[in-house]
Design a protein around this motif. Structure first.
Motif, PDB file in Angstrom:
ATOM      1  N   ASN A  26    -117.035  36.060  13.793  1.00 40.06           N
ATOM      2  CA  ASN A  26    -116.069  36.366  12.745  1.00 40.06           C
ATOM      3  C   ASN A  26    -116.025  35.343  11.617  1.00 40.06           C
ATOM      4  OD1 ASN A  26    -115.239  38.844  13.695  1.00 40.06           O
ATOM      5  ND2 ASN A  26    -113.681  37.961  15.015  1.00 40.06           N
ATOM      6  N   THR A  59    -114.341  39.926   8.662  1.00 38.44           N
ATOM      7  CA  THR A  59    -113.835  38.864   9.537  1.00 38.44           C
ATOM      8  C   THR A  59    -112.336  38.950   9.784  1.00 38.44           C
ATOM      9  OG1 THR A  59    -113.544  37.351   7.666  1.00 38.44           O
ATOM     10  CG2 THR A  59    -115.665  37.267   8.818  1.00 38.44           C
ATOM     11  N   SER A  60    -111.699  39.968   9.242  1.00 36.45           N
ATOM     12  CA  SER A  60    -110.250  40.114   9.391  1.00 36.45           C
ATOM     13  C   SER A  60    -109.861  40.370  10.842  1.00 36.45           C
ATOM     14  CB  SER A  60    -109.749  41.266   8.521  1.00 36.45           C
ATOM     15  OG  SER A  60    -108.387  41.520   8.796  1.00 36.45           O
ATOM     16  N   SER A  61    -108.737  39.814  11.237  1.00 32.09           N
ATOM     17  CA  SER A  61    -108.231  40.052  12.592  1.00 32.09           C
ATOM     18  C   SER A  61    -107.458  41.365  12.679  1.00 32.09           C
ATOM     19  CB  SER A  61    -107.343  38.891  13.039  1.00 32.09           C
ATOM     20  OG  SER A  61    -106.239  38.773  12.157  1.00 32.09           O
ATOM     21  N   ARG A 110    -107.052  45.120  12.993  1.00 34.19           N
ATOM     22  CA  ARG A 110    -107.891  46.155  13.571  1.00 34.19           C
ATOM     23  C   ARG A 110    -107.823  47.423  12.722  1.00 34.19           C
ATOM     24  NH1 ARG A 110    -108.675  50.268  15.799  1.00 34.19           N
ATOM     25  NH2 ARG A 110    -107.905  51.445  17.506  1.00 34.19           N
ATOM     26  N   GLN A 162    -103.841  49.774   8.362  1.00 36.59           N
ATOM     27  CA  GLN A 162    -103.380  49.252   9.653  1.00 36.59           C
ATOM     28  C   GLN A 162    -102.316  50.177  10.243  1.00 36.59           C
ATOM     29  OE1 GLN A 162    -101.589  45.370   9.477  1.00 36.59           O
ATOM     30  NE2 GLN A 162    -101.855  45.012  11.653  1.00 36.59           N
TER      31      GLN A 162
END
Length: 164
Positions: free
Chosen positions: A13, A75-77, A79, A117
C-alpha cells in the motif's frame, strides 16, 4: 554495463519504484545507500520510495497531479468495490483532461470517495437523481456538513455525469 529496469509499483500500500538488475555487488551497495531501500524476494528486486528525487535519479517522469491521485486511491484504507474504484479513477481522469488543479482533484476525489464508501458494493452508475437528492439531504441534515462542503460534494458529481 548492466541493464537496469525501473518500474512504478504499489508495495504494501505504498508507492515505490522497483529497481531490477542482474546480480551486481557494486549496484547492490549503491541501492542500499538510498534511504528506505528494501529488497523484495517476491519481486526479485530492490524497491525504493517513489519520491521526486528518486524518480529523477531513475530517469522516470515526474509525478503528475493525476498519477498522485491514482496512487492515493490505490493506497487508500477506504474499502471500495472494484467497480466503484474504477469509476473513481475514471472521474479523476476526466477532471485531469479538463485541466482541473491538483487541489481540486484532491477535493473532488475525497468528496466522491465519501459517496462511494457509503454505497459499499452498490454500483455508482445505478444511482438515480432521487438517490443523489437523498444523499445530499443526508449530508446536510444527518451529517450537518457546511455549505461549502455540500457544494464540494455536489460539484464532485458533475464530472462523472451523476448530477442529473
Amino acid at each position: 554495463m548492466a541493464t537496469i529496469a525501473y518500474q512504478l509499483i504499489i508495495h504494501r500500500n505504498k508507492p515505490r519504484i522497483l529497481v531490477q538488475f542482474a546480480h551486481n555487488k557494486t549496484w547492490n551497495e549503491r541501492v542500499k545507500k538510498v534511504p528506505d531501500a528494501r529488497w523484495s524476494n517476491t519481486l526479485k528486486g530492490w524497491h525504493i520510495p517513489d519520491t521526486e528525487e528518486n524518480r529523477k535519479k531513475c530517469g522516470l517522469a515526474p509525478a503528475t497531479a493525476l498519477s498522485i491521485q491514482h496512487q492515493k486511491v490505490q493506497t487508500s484504507s477506504i474499502r471500495l468495490s472494484a467497480n466503484n474504484k474504477t469509476e473513481l479513477l475514471r472521474c479523476l481522469e476526466q477532471l485531469a483532461l479538463k485541466k482541473y488543479s491538483s487541489s481540486t482533484l484532491q477535493t473532488y476525489r475525497n468528496e466522491f470517495m465519501q459517496l462511494l464508501q457509503l454505497l459499499g458494493d452498490r454500483n455508482v452508475q445505478d444511482l438515480t437523481s432521487e438517490h443523489l437528492k437523498r444523499y445530499m439531504l443526508y449530508c446536510a441534515v444527518k451529517l450537518q456538513l457546511s455549505e461549502n462542503t455540500l457544494h464540494s460534494r455536489l460539484n464532485a458529481l458533475y464530472p462523472v455525469g451523476l448530477k442529473k
